[in-house]
Design an enzyme around this catalytic site. Structure first.
Site, PDB file in Angstrom:
ATOM      1  N   ARG A   1     -13.764  46.534  -6.144  1.00 25.77           N
ATOM      2  CA  ARG A   1     -12.973  45.767  -7.108  1.00 25.77           C
ATOM      3  C   ARG A   1     -13.031  46.487  -8.446  1.00 25.77           C
ATOM      4  O   ARG A   1     -14.051  47.100  -8.786  1.00 25.77           O
ATOM      5  CB  ARG A   1     -13.526  44.340  -7.257  1.00 25.77           C
ATOM      6  CG  ARG A   1     -13.241  43.446  -6.060  1.00 25.77           C
ATOM      7  CD  ARG A   1     -11.741  43.134  -5.927  1.00 25.77           C
ATOM      8  NE  ARG A   1     -11.415  42.260  -4.809  1.00 25.77           N
ATOM      9  CZ  ARG A   1     -11.027  42.689  -3.601  1.00 25.77           C
ATOM     10  NH1 ARG A   1     -10.934  43.974  -3.337  1.00 25.77           N
ATOM     11  NH2 ARG A   1     -10.698  41.810  -2.660  1.00 25.77           N
TER      12      ARG A   1
ATOM     13  N   HIS B   1      -4.343  49.814  -4.608  1.00 28.11           N
ATOM     14  CA  HIS B   1      -5.094  48.841  -3.797  1.00 28.11           C
ATOM     15  C   HIS B   1      -4.572  48.771  -2.356  1.00 28.11           C
ATOM     16  O   HIS B   1      -4.159  47.701  -1.879  1.00 28.11           O
ATOM     17  CB  HIS B   1      -5.043  47.456  -4.461  1.00 28.11           C
ATOM     18  CG  HIS B   1      -6.167  46.557  -4.019  1.00 28.11           C
ATOM     19  ND1 HIS B   1      -6.780  45.634  -4.831  1.00 28.11           N
ATOM     20  CD2 HIS B   1      -6.803  46.448  -2.823  1.00 28.11           C
ATOM     21  CE1 HIS B   1      -7.721  44.994  -4.166  1.00 28.11           C
ATOM     22  NE2 HIS B   1      -7.758  45.472  -2.931  1.00 28.11           N
TER      23      HIS B   1
HETATM   24  P1  NDP Z   1     -19.637  42.947   3.090  1.00 29.43           P
HETATM   25  O1  NDP Z   1     -19.848  41.580   2.562  1.00 29.43           O
HETATM   26  O2  NDP Z   1     -19.576  43.131   4.564  1.00 29.43           O
HETATM   27  O3  NDP Z   1     -20.773  43.923   2.545  1.00 29.43           O
HETATM   28  C1  NDP Z   1     -21.220  43.873   1.242  1.00 29.43           C
HETATM   29  C2  NDP Z   1     -22.342  44.871   1.066  1.00 29.43           C
HETATM   30  O4  NDP Z   1     -22.752  44.837  -0.308  1.00 29.43           O
HETATM   31  C3  NDP Z   1     -23.574  44.551   1.905  1.00 29.43           C
HETATM   32  O5  NDP Z   1     -24.180  45.735   2.375  1.00 29.43           O
HETATM   33  C4  NDP Z   1     -24.498  43.873   0.901  1.00 29.43           C
HETATM   34  O6  NDP Z   1     -25.889  44.039   1.154  1.00 29.43           O
HETATM   35  C5  NDP Z   1     -24.158  44.633  -0.361  1.00 29.43           C
HETATM   36  N1  NDP Z   1     -24.523  43.831  -1.521  1.00 29.43           N
HETATM   37  C6  NDP Z   1     -24.120  42.588  -1.858  1.00 29.43           C
HETATM   38  N2  NDP Z   1     -24.725  42.193  -2.992  1.00 29.43           N
HETATM   39  C7  NDP Z   1     -25.546  43.197  -3.365  1.00 29.43           C
HETATM   40  C8  NDP Z   1     -26.441  43.379  -4.447  1.00 29.43           C
HETATM   41  N3  NDP Z   1     -26.604  42.441  -5.383  1.00 29.43           N
HETATM   42  N4  NDP Z   1     -27.132  44.530  -4.504  1.00 29.43           N
HETATM   43  C9  NDP Z   1     -26.974  45.491  -3.565  1.00 29.43           C
HETATM   44  N5  NDP Z   1     -26.120  45.385  -2.509  1.00 29.43           N
HETATM   45  C10 NDP Z   1     -25.422  44.251  -2.422  1.00 29.43           C
HETATM   46  O7  NDP Z   1     -18.294  43.496   2.391  1.00 29.43           O
HETATM   47  P2  NDP Z   1     -17.178  44.445   3.024  1.00 29.43           P
HETATM   48  O8  NDP Z   1     -17.850  45.671   3.514  1.00 29.43           O
HETATM   49  O9  NDP Z   1     -16.322  43.683   3.958  1.00 29.43           O
HETATM   50  O10 NDP Z   1     -16.270  44.747   1.740  1.00 29.43           O
HETATM   51  C11 NDP Z   1     -16.753  45.565   0.687  1.00 29.43           C
HETATM   52  C12 NDP Z   1     -15.786  45.609  -0.466  1.00 29.43           C
HETATM   53  O11 NDP Z   1     -14.554  46.203  -0.092  1.00 29.43           O
HETATM   54  C13 NDP Z   1     -15.409  44.251  -1.076  1.00 29.43           C
HETATM   55  O12 NDP Z   1     -15.438  44.342  -2.495  1.00 29.43           O
HETATM   56  C14 NDP Z   1     -14.002  44.068  -0.654  1.00 29.43           C
HETATM   57  O13 NDP Z   1     -13.286  43.232  -1.515  1.00 29.43           O
HETATM   58  C15 NDP Z   1     -13.506  45.512  -0.702  1.00 29.43           C
HETATM   59  N6  NDP Z   1     -12.279  45.731   0.050  1.00 29.43           N
HETATM   60  C16 NDP Z   1     -11.304  46.498  -0.520  1.00 29.43           C
HETATM   61  C17 NDP Z   1     -10.142  46.762   0.150  1.00 29.43           C
HETATM   62  C18 NDP Z   1      -9.126  47.676  -0.410  1.00 29.43           C
HETATM   63  O14 NDP Z   1      -8.039  47.804   0.170  1.00 29.43           O
HETATM   64  N7  NDP Z   1      -9.423  48.372  -1.498  1.00 29.43           N
HETATM   65  C19 NDP Z   1      -9.877  46.168   1.470  1.00 29.43           C
HETATM   66  C20 NDP Z   1     -10.987  45.451   2.003  1.00 29.43           C
HETATM   67  C21 NDP Z   1     -12.141  45.233   1.305  1.00 29.43           C
HETATM   68  P3  NDP Z   1     -26.608  43.459   2.487  1.00 29.43           P
HETATM   69  O15 NDP Z   1     -26.164  44.362   3.602  1.00 29.43           O
HETATM   70  O16 NDP Z   1     -28.033  43.603   2.166  1.00 29.43           O
HETATM   71  O17 NDP Z   1     -26.141  42.049   2.651  1.00 29.43           O
END
Ligand code: NDP
Length: 327
Positions: A242, A290
């Protein structure tokens, strides 16, 4: 009660309504056709159709619905986000807080993201911004970078569904990949750091840092000057998460000094990026609108059909947004 009304009520009992976001690229007729082809026993309506019987709407498959619209469906059982992120839903203060939200996550969306991140990292590795500038100026700017993917370390912030898919793909290409998540992940096939110290270590060891974190106030501005300063000189940044994650004035300053060598940004703080924004014309930045991972209608319906089936069997659907964790 008339027979006609009884028959309609019976039909409504077996045919829950799924209210879907429609537009010229995703028209109602095509959603209806795809749900029918999937064998789903639902009636598909346009979420913005003011004439729909709001009591009969059991499911919403939507992206950025009108604020307040979801709150008008008293019997809503599941909200299915058409995006992996749910910030477009949670931004609505009237969002019903007891209705579960499922995130979009399909093989196709994960593969698309992996393709995009691989392209972005290879573009930074091979200095595609320099090639594009030379082409625009009709210059035969022959150069050698003297390294391959095997020499390039990529740090992935966020090893979730998308992050893991990208990391696996980058490793196959030959990049040296490590990730950063919210906790230690000894079981992970990709080496994973965590915590503030882990973040700093990862930045110091990354020639390219890829942001794949969820949207959350705690993570806003996490990719800033303090991380850039730790990275090797000339490092690259990719943001597919984001716009709020990357502090753009810090990014521009680090590109100016050469501390950063380039950036690929699929997301920006303001979208669409305003026509006058300096990022558009920056010679070291590639901006895309995006589109890193955009689900197709058929994949979205397949995912929705599976989730709806789980709800109808009174099972817990997969890919639920955790309101406590915030992702
Ligand atoms: P997930 O929820 O599957 O994964 C999130 C990851 O971030 C996890 O590994 C989680 O850790 C980690 N995380 C969350 N909070 C923290 C923190 N405070 N400190 C460290 N690590 C943290 O998300 P997705 O993989 O599905 O999506 C990732 C991003 O991609 C999102 O922002 C989404 O909006 C974006 N996106 C963008 C698109 C585009 O076209 N540009 C399309 C689709 C998605 P843990 O494994 O420990 O829980």
């Amino acid at each position: 009660m008339s027979n006609a009304k009884t028959t309609k009520q019976n039909e409504d009992q077996v045919q829950n309504i799924v209210a879907v976001t429609c537009n010229k690229f995703a028209p109602l007729a095509e959603w209806t056709r795809l749900f029918e082809a999937a064998g789903a026993n639902v009636r598909v309506v346009d979420i913005d159709d003011a004439s729909i019987e709001v009591e009969d709407v059991a499911y919403a498959l939507c992206f950025r619905p009108q604020p307040g619209r979801l709150a008008q469906f008293p019997n809503l059982q599941l909200i299915i986000s058409l995006g992996a992120g749910v910030d477009h839903l949670t931004a609505d203060p009237s969002l019903p807080d007891t209705v579960p939200i499922a995130r979009m996550s399909t093989d196709q969306t994960r593969d698309q993201m992996a393709d995009y991140v691989a392209w972005a990292c290879l573009s930074l590795l091979r200095d595609v911004p320099r090639m594009m500038q030379a082409q625009a100026e009709h210059q035969w700017d022959h150069f050698s970078i003297g390294r391959t993917a095997h020499d390039c370390r990529v740090g992935i912030l966020g090893l979730g569904a998308m992050g893991m898919s990208a990391a696996t793909c980058l490793e196959k290409i030959g990049f040296q990949v490590k990730g950063w998540a919210s906790r230690a992940r000894p079981e992970s096939a990709i080496a994973c750091l965590w915590g503030e110290e882990g973040l700093q270590q990862l930045a110091a060891q990354s020639d390219i840092l890829v942001c794949m974190l969820p949207s959350s106030p705690a993570l806003s501005g996490i990719v800033d000057q303090s991380l850039f300063a730790l990275m090797p000189r000339g490092a690259g940044i990719v943001n597919v998460a984001r716009g709020e994650h990357v502090v753009i004035p810090d990014l521009l300053a680090a590109l100016e000094t050469g501390q950063l060598g380039g950036a690929v940004l699929d997301v920006t703080p303001q979208e669409p990026l305003p026509a006058g924004d300096p990022l558009w014309d920056h010679p070291r930045v590639i901006v895309t609108p995006h589109l890193a991972s955009v689900v197709s209608m058929s994949a979205a319906v397949g995912h929705a059909h599976t989730l709806i089936g789980a709800v109808e069997r009174r099972e817990t659907p997969t890919h639920l947004f955790d309101r406590v964790k915030g992702y």
